[in-house]
Design a protein around this motif. Structure first.
Motif, PDB file in Angstrom:
ATOM      1  N   HIS A   7       0.827  -1.207   0.000  1.00  0.00           N
ATOM      2  CA  HIS A   7       0.000   0.000   0.000  1.00  0.00           C
ATOM      3  C   HIS A   7       0.859   1.253   0.000  1.00  0.00           C
ATOM      4  O   HIS A   7       1.813   1.363   0.760  1.00  0.00           O
ATOM      5  CB  HIS A   7      -0.899   0.007   1.242  1.00  0.00           C
ATOM      6  CG  HIS A   7      -1.828   1.188   1.333  1.00  0.00           C
ATOM      7  ND1 HIS A   7      -2.644   1.585   0.295  1.00  0.00           N
ATOM      8  CD2 HIS A   7      -2.081   2.051   2.362  1.00  0.00           C
ATOM      9  CE1 HIS A   7      -3.359   2.638   0.678  1.00  0.00           C
ATOM     10  NE2 HIS A   7      -3.031   2.951   1.924  1.00  0.00           N
ATOM     11  N   ASN A   8       0.506   2.201  -0.870  1.00  0.00           N
ATOM     12  CA  ASN A   8       1.072   3.549  -0.843  1.00  0.00           C
ATOM     13  C   ASN A   8       0.126   4.407  -0.022  1.00  0.00           C
ATOM     14  O   ASN A   8      -0.996   4.688  -0.443  1.00  0.00           O
ATOM     15  CB  ASN A   8       1.210   4.109  -2.255  1.00  0.00           C
ATOM     16  CG  ASN A   8       2.038   5.378  -2.331  1.00  0.00           C
ATOM     17  OD1 ASN A   8       3.007   5.457  -3.070  1.00  0.00           O
ATOM     18  ND2 ASN A   8       1.678   6.402  -1.569  1.00  0.00           N
ATOM     19  N   PRO A  15      -7.362  13.246   5.767  1.00  0.00           N
ATOM     20  CA  PRO A  15      -7.692  11.917   6.281  1.00  0.00           C
ATOM     21  C   PRO A  15      -8.219  11.015   5.177  1.00  0.00           C
ATOM     22  O   PRO A  15      -9.054  11.428   4.371  1.00  0.00           O
ATOM     23  CB  PRO A  15      -8.763  12.209   7.334  1.00  0.00           C
ATOM     24  CG  PRO A  15      -8.482  13.604   7.773  1.00  0.00           C
ATOM     25  CD  PRO A  15      -7.987  14.324   6.552  1.00  0.00           C
ATOM     26  N   SER A  16      -7.722   9.785   5.124  1.00  0.00           N
ATOM     27  CA  SER A  16      -8.028   8.878   4.028  1.00  0.00           C
ATOM     28  C   SER A  16      -8.842   7.687   4.517  1.00  0.00           C
ATOM     29  O   SER A  16      -8.390   6.935   5.381  1.00  0.00           O
ATOM     30  CB  SER A  16      -6.728   8.384   3.378  1.00  0.00           C
ATOM     31  OG  SER A  16      -6.947   7.235   2.605  1.00  0.00           O
ATOM     32  N   GLY A  17     -10.029   7.514   3.939  1.00  0.00           N
ATOM     33  CA  GLY A  17     -10.807   6.326   4.242  1.00  0.00           C
ATOM     34  C   GLY A  17     -10.106   5.064   3.788  1.00  0.00           C
ATOM     35  O   GLY A  17     -10.213   4.015   4.429  1.00  0.00           O
ATOM     36  N   GLU A  18      -9.337   5.170   2.697  1.00  0.00           N
ATOM     37  CA  GLU A  18      -8.626   3.997   2.195  1.00  0.00           C
ATOM     38  C   GLU A  18      -7.528   3.565   3.165  1.00  0.00           C
ATOM     39  O   GLU A  18      -7.358   2.365   3.428  1.00  0.00           O
ATOM     40  CB  GLU A  18      -8.032   4.303   0.824  1.00  0.00           C
ATOM     41  CG  GLU A  18      -7.440   3.091   0.141  1.00  0.00           C
ATOM     42  CD  GLU A  18      -7.091   3.352  -1.301  1.00  0.00           C
ATOM     43  OE1 GLU A  18      -6.125   2.735  -1.781  1.00  0.00           O
ATOM     44  OE2 GLU A  18      -7.775   4.170  -1.953  1.00  0.00           O
ATOM     45  N   VAL A  22      -7.356  -0.167   5.021  1.00  0.00           N
ATOM     46  CA  VAL A  22      -6.167  -1.021   5.008  1.00  0.00           C
ATOM     47  C   VAL A  22      -5.748  -1.369   6.439  1.00  0.00           C
ATOM     48  O   VAL A  22      -5.499  -2.538   6.772  1.00  0.00           O
ATOM     49  CB  VAL A  22      -5.017  -0.332   4.255  1.00  0.00           C
ATOM     50  CG1 VAL A  22      -3.722  -1.126   4.394  1.00  0.00           C
ATOM     51  CG2 VAL A  22      -5.374  -0.165   2.782  1.00  0.00           C
ATOM     52  N   ASP A  23      -5.660  -0.361   7.296  1.00  0.00           N
ATOM     53  CA  ASP A  23      -5.237  -0.605   8.672  1.00  0.00           C
ATOM     54  C   ASP A  23      -6.213  -1.521   9.406  1.00  0.00           C
ATOM     55  O   ASP A  23      -5.794  -2.394  10.178  1.00  0.00           O
ATOM     56  CB  ASP A  23      -5.114   0.728   9.422  1.00  0.00           C
ATOM     57  CG  ASP A  23      -3.978   1.592   8.907  1.00  0.00           C
ATOM     58  OD1 ASP A  23      -3.077   1.056   8.241  1.00  0.00           O
ATOM     59  OD2 ASP A  23      -3.997   2.814   9.175  1.00  0.00           O
ATOM     60  N   HIS A  84      -1.550  -8.853  -1.024  1.00  0.00           N
ATOM     61  CA  HIS A  84      -2.779  -8.058  -1.153  1.00  0.00           C
ATOM     62  C   HIS A  84      -2.387  -6.619  -1.477  1.00  0.00           C
ATOM     63  O   HIS A  84      -1.834  -5.916  -0.637  1.00  0.00           O
ATOM     64  CB  HIS A  84      -3.583  -8.120   0.147  1.00  0.00           C
ATOM     65  CG  HIS A  84      -4.954  -7.519   0.028  1.00  0.00           C
ATOM     66  ND1 HIS A  84      -5.967  -7.792   0.921  1.00  0.00           N
ATOM     67  CD2 HIS A  84      -5.493  -6.663  -0.889  1.00  0.00           C
ATOM     68  CE1 HIS A  84      -7.051  -7.122   0.569  1.00  0.00           C
ATOM     69  NE2 HIS A  84      -6.782  -6.424  -0.520  1.00  0.00           N
ATOM     70  N   VAL A  85      -2.675  -6.195  -2.699  1.00  0.00           N
ATOM     71  CA  VAL A  85      -2.308  -4.869  -3.190  1.00  0.00           C
ATOM     72  C   VAL A  85      -3.482  -3.906  -3.006  1.00  0.00           C
ATOM     73  O   VAL A  85      -4.630  -4.238  -3.349  1.00  0.00           O
ATOM     74  CB  VAL A  85      -1.900  -4.930  -4.669  1.00  0.00           C
ATOM     75  CG1 VAL A  85      -1.605  -3.527  -5.206  1.00  0.00           C
ATOM     76  CG2 VAL A  85      -0.698  -5.842  -4.860  1.00  0.00           C
ATOM     77  N   HIS A  86      -3.195  -2.732  -2.493  1.00  0.00           N
ATOM     78  CA  HIS A  86      -4.190  -1.668  -2.376  1.00  0.00           C
ATOM     79  C   HIS A  86      -3.783  -0.531  -3.325  1.00  0.00           C
ATOM     80  O   HIS A  86      -3.799  -0.706  -4.525  1.00  0.00           O
ATOM     81  CB  HIS A  86      -4.320  -1.210  -0.928  1.00  0.00           C
ATOM     82  CG  HIS A  86      -4.951  -2.241  -0.041  1.00  0.00           C
ATOM     83  ND1 HIS A  86      -6.318  -2.343   0.136  1.00  0.00           N
ATOM     84  CD2 HIS A  86      -4.406  -3.248   0.711  1.00  0.00           C
ATOM     85  CE1 HIS A  86      -6.589  -3.345   0.950  1.00  0.00           C
ATOM     86  NE2 HIS A  86      -5.445  -3.912   1.309  1.00  0.00           N
ATOM     87  N   ASN A  87      -3.368   0.601  -2.819  1.00  0.00           N
ATOM     88  CA  ASN A  87      -2.975   1.724  -3.669  1.00  0.00           C
ATOM     89  C   ASN A  87      -1.500   1.626  -4.052  1.00  0.00           C
ATOM     90  O   ASN A  87      -0.657   1.291  -3.213  1.00  0.00           O
ATOM     91  CB  ASN A  87      -3.216   3.039  -2.908  1.00  0.00           C
ATOM     92  CG  ASN A  87      -2.744   4.245  -3.682  1.00  0.00           C
ATOM     93  OD1 ASN A  87      -3.059   4.405  -4.867  1.00  0.00           O
ATOM     94  ND2 ASN A  87      -2.000   5.113  -3.023  1.00  0.00           N
TER      95      ASN A  87
END
Length: 425
Positions: A7-8, A15-18, A22-23, A84-87
């Motif tokens: 994750h980037n 503030p990021s919902g993404e 992830v967390d 598991h890839v996110h951003n």
């Protein structure tokens, strides 16, 4: 299971919902006894780079060779069961997929937005839905309009990355997690391989506090931006105020480009409070004290986290009737849906949600039951692991085929009213 999360992290200035999702998934897996490690970059680190380093960042968006080398070495050393890839924007790039292919590790990727078919990932431009780049291999319209940060130059790296890496994404990921059926529908129509697209809604942790009584305010919680429907909400509330109000104030919590406009609009009014940016605990408390949470987004949201958070607290939502909100909110049963972009429709829903306290409590209780059935941590963990097992089986050639989480339908809401109405926010 041994999972490596890639994750980037988005800038902490907004503030990021993404980042939160992830967390929370990492915490959920670890609490269940799984081994989870992370491979991250942070957008905050860009500010500390040299001038040359900052200039080089756009060049790394389509491809970062150093990341491929570093991640492949780590994969060989640790041999996780799944990645598991996110951003991956802007510092990781799709080179992470090449690293996984180099080592032969199966990959799942959560699609938190529409960046597979739209360079800025919003399907929204100049206050309206936009699908000009959907199905287009070069995303020329996005560059022409300067869709990312209103800049043609800033849009070019995103458009280039999408063009040169499209097939790498589609062939290098065993399972894509779409976070709503509405999102999946758009991506399938754009040409993405439907058999690899599964619906796995975001889960919401138990808030630790639920609504007691009827609530004391209506709450907007989110980014203060046009795409989130802030000007629309202001217009609807002015219409309500002109008619004498509804007996409870509107509270707006958040930050963003429209902060000055919201501050000026709320100044000197008894029926509006702008409270700035809340921390997570304050957010949970504010939701639990709400008559309803308002989500009037102009963009077609891929999920709508605030609506699910309201459900967890036993609070109904008033949301736009498009995108994922149609799946999350059962109109008249767990909340109300207004016509997108229509201030009078939104004002009517806000009046209705506040007019009958007994009916409002029923909506809140139904919203909580819906949360427990579809968006709780237990459901989130089950579907996450189903997706991992399916990806591992596909990479190993076991021929297991798609798991229930990846059956090509719209996930657990298929067959409910929301599942049937959910479409392509």
């Amino acid at each position: 299971m041994h999972v490596l999360v890639v994750h980037n992290r988005y800038s902490s200035a907004q503030p990021s919902g993404e980042n939160r999702v992830v967390d929370e998934e990492v915490g959920l897996l670890r609490a269940a006894g799984h081994r989870v490690e992370t491979f991250e970059r942070r957008s905050d680190d860009i500010a500390g780079r040299s001038l040359l380093g900052k200039v080089a960042v756009p060049l790394l968006v389509p491809w970062n060779p150093a990341v491929r080398t570093e991640l492949a070495a780590r994969l060989r050393a640790e041999r996780p069961d799944v990645v598991h890839v996110h951003n991956v924007f802007p510092l990781l790039s799709p080179a992470v997929l090449a690293a996984c292919a180099d080592v032969g590790v199966p990959v799942v990727a959560t699609l938190h937005n529409y960046t597979q078919v739209c360079p800025p990932g919003t399907l929204h431009r100049e206050g309206k839905p936009c699908h000009e780049c959907v199905g287009s291999p070069l995303s020329v319209p996005a560059v022409r309009h300067g869709c990312y940060r209103d800049s043609r130059l800033a849009t070019v790296p995103l458009a280039l990355s999408l063009a040169v890496n499209r097939r790498r994404w589609w062939s290098g990921v065993e399972r894509f997690f779409c976070i709503s059926g509405a999102q999946r529908d758009v991506l399938v129509r754009s040409g993405m391989p439907s058999e690899r697209l599964a619906v796995k809604h975001n889960f919401v942790p138990e808030p630790g506090v639920r609504r007691e009584g009827g609530g004391e305010h209506l709450l907007f919680l989110g980014r203060l931006a046009e795409a989130k429907g802030v000007p629309l909400l202001m217009a609807a509330w002015d219409e309500i105020a002109a008619g004498g109000g509804i007996g409870v104030p509107l509270v707006l919590a958040g930050a963003g480009p429209l902060e000055k406009e919201v501050t000026d609009w709320a100044a000197g009014r008894d029926d509006v409070r702008y409270v700035g940016l809340y921390d997570p605990a304050q957010c949970r408390e504010a939701v639990a004290r709400s008559v309803a949470v308002v989500a009037p987004s102009m963009a077609r949201e891929t999920f709508g986290l605030v609506a699910a958070e309201a459900m967890a607290a036993g609070v109904p939502a008033v949301a736009a009737r498009h995108g994922a909100f149609v799946e999350l909110v059962e109109d008249g049963e767990t909340g109300l849906l207004h016509e997108p972009g229509d201030a009078s429709s939104l004002a009517s829903c806000l009046r209705r949600i506040a007019a009958d306290p007994d009916r409002n409590r029923e909506l809140g209780l139904a919203a909580r039951r819906r949360y427990e059935q579809y968006f709780s941590p237990a459901v989130g963990l089950e579907r996450l692991l189903e997706g991992y097992r399916s990806a591992i089986a596909e990479r190993s050639g076991d021929g297991a085929g798609p798991s229930p989480v990846g059956n090509g339908n719209t996930g657990p809401l298929r067959g409910t009213r929301a599942g049937r109405d959910g479409g392509s926010r």
